[in-house]
Design an enzyme around this catalytic site. Structure first.
Site, PDB file in Angstrom:
ATOM      1  N   ASP A  93     -17.226  -0.609   3.999  1.00 37.17           N
ATOM      2  CA  ASP A  93     -15.884   0.293   2.942  1.00 37.17           C
ATOM      3  C   ASP A  93     -15.881   0.494   1.351  1.00 37.17           C
ATOM      4  O   ASP A  93     -16.024  -0.414   0.357  1.00 37.17           O
ATOM      5  CB  ASP A  93     -14.591  -0.335   4.003  1.00 37.17           C
ATOM      6  CG  ASP A  93     -14.865  -1.936   3.477  1.00 37.17           C
ATOM      7  OD1 ASP A  93     -14.795  -2.028   3.092  1.00 37.17           O
ATOM      8  OD2 ASP A  93     -13.075  -2.188   4.374  1.00 37.17           O
ATOM      9  N   ASP A 142     -13.724  -1.158  -0.903  1.00 33.40           N
ATOM     10  CA  ASP A 142     -13.273  -2.459  -1.366  1.00 33.40           C
ATOM     11  C   ASP A 142     -14.436  -3.308  -1.264  1.00 33.40           C
ATOM     12  O   ASP A 142     -13.897  -4.751  -0.854  1.00 33.40           O
ATOM     13  CB  ASP A 142     -11.422  -3.430  -1.712  1.00 33.40           C
ATOM     14  CG  ASP A 142     -11.532  -3.826   0.472  1.00 33.40           C
ATOM     15  OD1 ASP A 142     -12.371  -3.418   1.545  1.00 33.40           O
ATOM     16  OD2 ASP A 142     -10.704  -4.149   0.238  1.00 33.40           O
ATOM     17  N   ARG A 181       0.884  -1.090   0.267  1.00 32.10           N
ATOM     18  CA  ARG A 181      -0.089   0.104   0.077  1.00 32.10           C
ATOM     19  C   ARG A 181       1.082   0.728  -0.318  1.00 32.10           C
ATOM     20  O   ARG A 181       2.021   1.285   0.723  1.00 32.10           O
ATOM     21  CB  ARG A 181      -1.030  -0.132   1.355  1.00 32.10           C
ATOM     22  CG  ARG A 181      -2.336   0.900   0.710  1.00 32.10           C
ATOM     23  CD  ARG A 181      -2.680   0.681   2.159  1.00 32.10           C
ATOM     24  NE  ARG A 181      -3.570  -0.772   2.217  1.00 32.10           N
ATOM     25  CZ  ARG A 181      -5.417  -1.127   3.588  1.00 32.10           C
ATOM     26  NH1 ARG A 181      -5.605   0.218   3.718  1.00 32.10           N
ATOM     27  NH2 ARG A 181      -5.106  -2.496   3.389  1.00 32.10           N
ATOM     28  N   LYS A 235      -3.855  -6.579  -2.453  1.00 30.65           N
ATOM     29  CA  LYS A 235      -3.829  -7.889  -1.827  1.00 30.65           C
ATOM     30  C   LYS A 235      -4.350  -8.992  -1.910  1.00 30.65           C
ATOM     31  O   LYS A 235      -4.283  -9.277  -3.313  1.00 30.65           O
ATOM     32  CB  LYS A 235      -5.589  -7.783  -0.519  1.00 30.65           C
ATOM     33  CG  LYS A 235      -5.812  -6.772   0.218  1.00 30.65           C
ATOM     34  CD  LYS A 235      -6.698  -6.437   0.762  1.00 30.65           C
ATOM     35  CE  LYS A 235      -7.702  -5.161   1.414  1.00 30.65           C
ATOM     36  NZ  LYS A 235      -8.530  -5.140   2.078  1.00 30.65           N
ATOM     37  N   SER A 256      -8.580  -0.429  -0.399  1.00 32.89           N
ATOM     38  CA  SER A 256      -9.736  -0.378   1.216  1.00 32.89           C
ATOM     39  C   SER A 256     -10.394   1.232   1.352  1.00 32.89           C
ATOM     40  O   SER A 256     -10.831   1.882   0.933  1.00 32.89           O
ATOM     41  CB  SER A 256      -8.511  -1.169   2.506  1.00 32.89           C
ATOM     42  OG  SER A 256     -10.554  -0.652   2.807  1.00 32.89           O
ATOM     43  N   HIS A 257     -10.319   1.781   2.288  1.00 31.19           N
ATOM     44  CA  HIS A 257     -10.477   3.143   3.522  1.00 31.19           C
ATOM     45  C   HIS A 257      -9.480   4.469   3.054  1.00 31.19           C
ATOM     46  O   HIS A 257     -10.512   5.419   3.035  1.00 31.19           O
ATOM     47  CB  HIS A 257     -10.815   2.423   4.548  1.00 31.19           C
ATOM     48  CG  HIS A 257     -10.052   2.319   5.328  1.00 31.19           C
ATOM     49  ND1 HIS A 257      -9.698   0.968   5.327  1.00 31.19           N
ATOM     50  CD2 HIS A 257      -9.566   3.413   6.019  1.00 31.19           C
ATOM     51  CE1 HIS A 257      -8.728   1.055   6.393  1.00 31.19           C
ATOM     52  NE2 HIS A 257      -8.448   2.783   6.442  1.00 31.19           N
ATOM     53  N   ASP A 282     -15.324  -5.791   1.763  1.00 30.02           N
ATOM     54  CA  ASP A 282     -14.853  -6.326   2.595  1.00 30.02           C
ATOM     55  C   ASP A 282     -15.581  -6.789   3.907  1.00 30.02           C
ATOM     56  O   ASP A 282     -15.643  -7.528   4.115  1.00 30.02           O
ATOM     57  CB  ASP A 282     -13.994  -6.722   2.502  1.00 30.02           C
ATOM     58  CG  ASP A 282     -12.574  -6.021   3.032  1.00 30.02           C
ATOM     59  OD1 ASP A 282     -12.627  -5.222   3.097  1.00 30.02           O
ATOM     60  OD2 ASP A 282     -11.216  -6.157   3.017  1.00 30.02           O
ATOM     61  N   ARG A 283     -15.854  -5.349   4.455  1.00 29.90           N
ATOM     62  CA  ARG A 283     -15.817  -5.465   5.419  1.00 29.90           C
ATOM     63  C   ARG A 283     -17.718  -3.891   5.770  1.00 29.90           C
ATOM     64  O   ARG A 283     -17.784  -3.669   4.618  1.00 29.90           O
ATOM     65  CB  ARG A 283     -15.438  -3.813   6.826  1.00 29.90           C
ATOM     66  CG  ARG A 283     -14.020  -4.705   6.997  1.00 29.90           C
ATOM     67  CD  ARG A 283     -13.287  -3.570   7.125  1.00 29.90           C
ATOM     68  NE  ARG A 283     -12.413  -2.121   7.444  1.00 29.90           N
ATOM     69  CZ  ARG A 283     -12.233  -1.107   7.524  1.00 29.90           C
ATOM     70  NH1 ARG A 283     -12.782  -0.655   9.350  1.00 29.90           N
ATOM     71  NH2 ARG A 283     -12.399  -0.256   7.258  1.00 29.90           N
ATOM     72  N   HIS A 295     -14.906  -7.047  10.696  1.00 27.44           N
ATOM     73  CA  HIS A 295     -14.086  -7.955   9.298  1.00 27.44           C
ATOM     74  C   HIS A 295     -14.710  -9.694   9.508  1.00 27.44           C
ATOM     75  O   HIS A 295     -14.820 -10.276  10.987  1.00 27.44           O
ATOM     76  CB  HIS A 295     -12.394  -8.726   9.552  1.00 27.44           C
ATOM     77  CG  HIS A 295     -11.463  -7.330   8.793  1.00 27.44           C
ATOM     78  ND1 HIS A 295     -12.186  -7.557   6.715  1.00 27.44           N
ATOM     79  CD2 HIS A 295     -11.064  -6.347   8.997  1.00 27.44           C
ATOM     80  CE1 HIS A 295     -10.995  -6.327   6.721  1.00 27.44           C
ATOM     81  NE2 HIS A 295     -10.856  -5.402   7.811  1.00 27.44           N
TER      82      HIS A 295
END
Length: 461
Positions: free
Chosen positions: A251, A253, A23, A117, A107-108, A255-256, A338
């Site tokens: 978020d 991407d 990242r 990832k 992500s965020h 995933d959360r 998560h």
């Protein structure tokens, strides 16, 4: 292909290769030439003859993803590009196709960031101890010398849309056939939830009220980080204004997933963990449930009440996934929202947790606030961050201060956890920033405030 820089000095990539992913700021810290090198290193370290690659909606993501694919193909790997997807959709593709995967997302993080990832076949995590360090070492070497010549038989690049298969698979895991009609507000934050939610919820008895579904990696409305309360304000207002049964926030991407109840009040992610754990244990009697050490005491209590075995672990997806695999756990949850499922290759998927929430709410007549009340038993401080240069020294000072307390136990599974009969707190260092993170929980709010203030006074002294 990146050319040799003419220098034998390898660049230091430690600033962008983190504990669990890659990242950094684009183009200041990395860009497409380095993405191509990472792709070649990924294919080499995994030894895969086929991989899958996907990306989010950030402006830099398509170019980075394609460069990575070219690098992997140069080492002989056939690359399936699934294009726009959520991170858990990439995990689905990795599990369903049984090949390593790479997801381009930050992500965020703010718009100027991007990252990767990565996972092995079957969505098995790649972190510093499971391949990421080797990928970094190869990338540093090849960034200095240039990539080796392509193999005699370079891999191919093909495209495949897996969104429909992903949605169908998730819905096969949760019985939504008999739920009552629900009004659901979803704030996608201009992230990948705007891409996945309509397909996953299509045909269900759900009156969907979409917010910020337009894919926009500049995040024009608010950060796609539901952990920060200010990013839930719009969702809370819309739930109240529309009389919705609940609200969901994803978020960047996707995933959360965070939830708010019919009043717009946030639902504690530990309560969601406990609720989903109870549902999974109904399907898998006596099963194991993983929870990290900052989830509420209510989680192991609910697990025990439903005949399951609760296993406590460190914070972080690589630890959770490792414990899931080793213990055969059916489900795992973290307080950061998560949620991990054995039926989803032990990977995390906020969308599947959301479907469980819809099934639980729609399978009875009461409101969400009443449903989650029995799973949300203790007042808590939430996570409080303090900027600290000497993390170890301040932690030692906190331990020393509580050593004289009677009936207190200590453990150092992840940072410092201090436990008494009616309260506990965890103080742990950030892996990436000069921060100490404090979480406190107790039987009443007054005790939460007292312990919180006592610890912070020492940490911030």
């Amino acid at each position: 292909m990146p050319q040799s820089s003419g220098s034998s000095v390898s660049p230091d990539l430690s600033q962008i290769v983190k504990a669990y992913d890659i990242r950094g700021v684009v183009p200041d810290q990395w860009g497409e030439p380095l993405a191509e090198v990472f792709g070649a290193a990924f294919a080499t370290v995994t030894g895969a003859d086929a991989i899958v690659v996907g990306h989010d909606m950030r402006p830099s993501s398509p170019g980075l993803s394609r460069a990575f694919a070219r690098g992997a193909a140069s080492r002989g790997a056939d690359v399936t590009e699934i294009g726009l997807c959520s991170t858990d959709e990439l995990y689905f593709a990795s599990g369903h196709l049984d090949r390593p995967g790479a997801m381009f997302t930050a992500s965020h993080n703010p718009a100027r960031y991007n990252g990767i990832k990565m996972c092995r076949a079957g969505a098995a995590p790649i972190g510093q101890d499971t391949g990421l360090a080797e990928i970094r070492d190869l990338a540093e070497r090849w960034s200095a010398t240039g990539l080796p010549a392509a193999t005699d038989e370079p891999g191919t690049l093909t495209s495949r849309d897996v969104l429909g298969e992903y949605a169908g698979f998730l819905r096969s895991l949760v019985d939504l056939s008999r739920i009552r009609p629900l009004k659901v507000v979803v704030d996608a934050g201009n992230g990948m939830g705007g891409h996945t939610v309509p397909t996953v919820l299509d045909g269900l008895p759900v009156d969907l009220v979409p917010m910020y579904f337009e894919l926009d990696g500049t995040f024009p409305h608010h950060e796609a980080n539901p952990l920060d309360p200010k990013n839930l304000v719009d969702l809370q207002a819309e739930v109240r204004a529309t009389g919705a049964d609940l609200g969901l926030a994803f978020d960047g991407d996707a995933d959360r997933c965070f939830a708010v109840d019919e009043h717009g009040d946030p639902v504690n992610p530990s309560a969601v963990t406990a609720l989903v754990a109870a549902r999974e244990l109904a399907k898998n009697p006596g099963g194991t449930i993983i929870h990290n050490l900052i989830t509420s005491r209510s989680v192991p209590e609910v697990v025990a009440e439903h005949g399951g075995i609760a296993v406590r672990t460190r914070v972080g997806h690589s630890f959770i996934k490792q414990q899931m695999a080793e213990s055969g756990a059916v489900f795992g949850g973290e307080h950061s929202a998560h949620y991990y499922f054995r039926d989803f290759w032990n990977a995390d998927t906020g969308m599947l947790a959301a479907l469980h929430l819809l099934a639980a709410l729609g399978g009875q007549d009461g409101p969400l606030s009443a449903l989650v009340d029995s799973y949300d038993r203790y007042p808590a401080s939430g996570e409080i961050n303090s900027t600290v240069t000497d993390q170890a020294g301040r932690t030692a000072a906190v331990r020393a201060a509580f050593t004289e307390d009677e009936h207190v136990t200590f453990d150092e599974l992840d940072g410092l956890t201090v436990t008494a009969d009616d309260w506990w707190f965890n103080l742990r260092p950030s892996n990436t920033e000069p921060l100490l993170r404090l979480n406190v929980e107790a039987g009443d709010s007054e005790t939460v405030d007292r312990i919180r203030d006592r610890v912070l006074a020492i940490v911030r002294a």
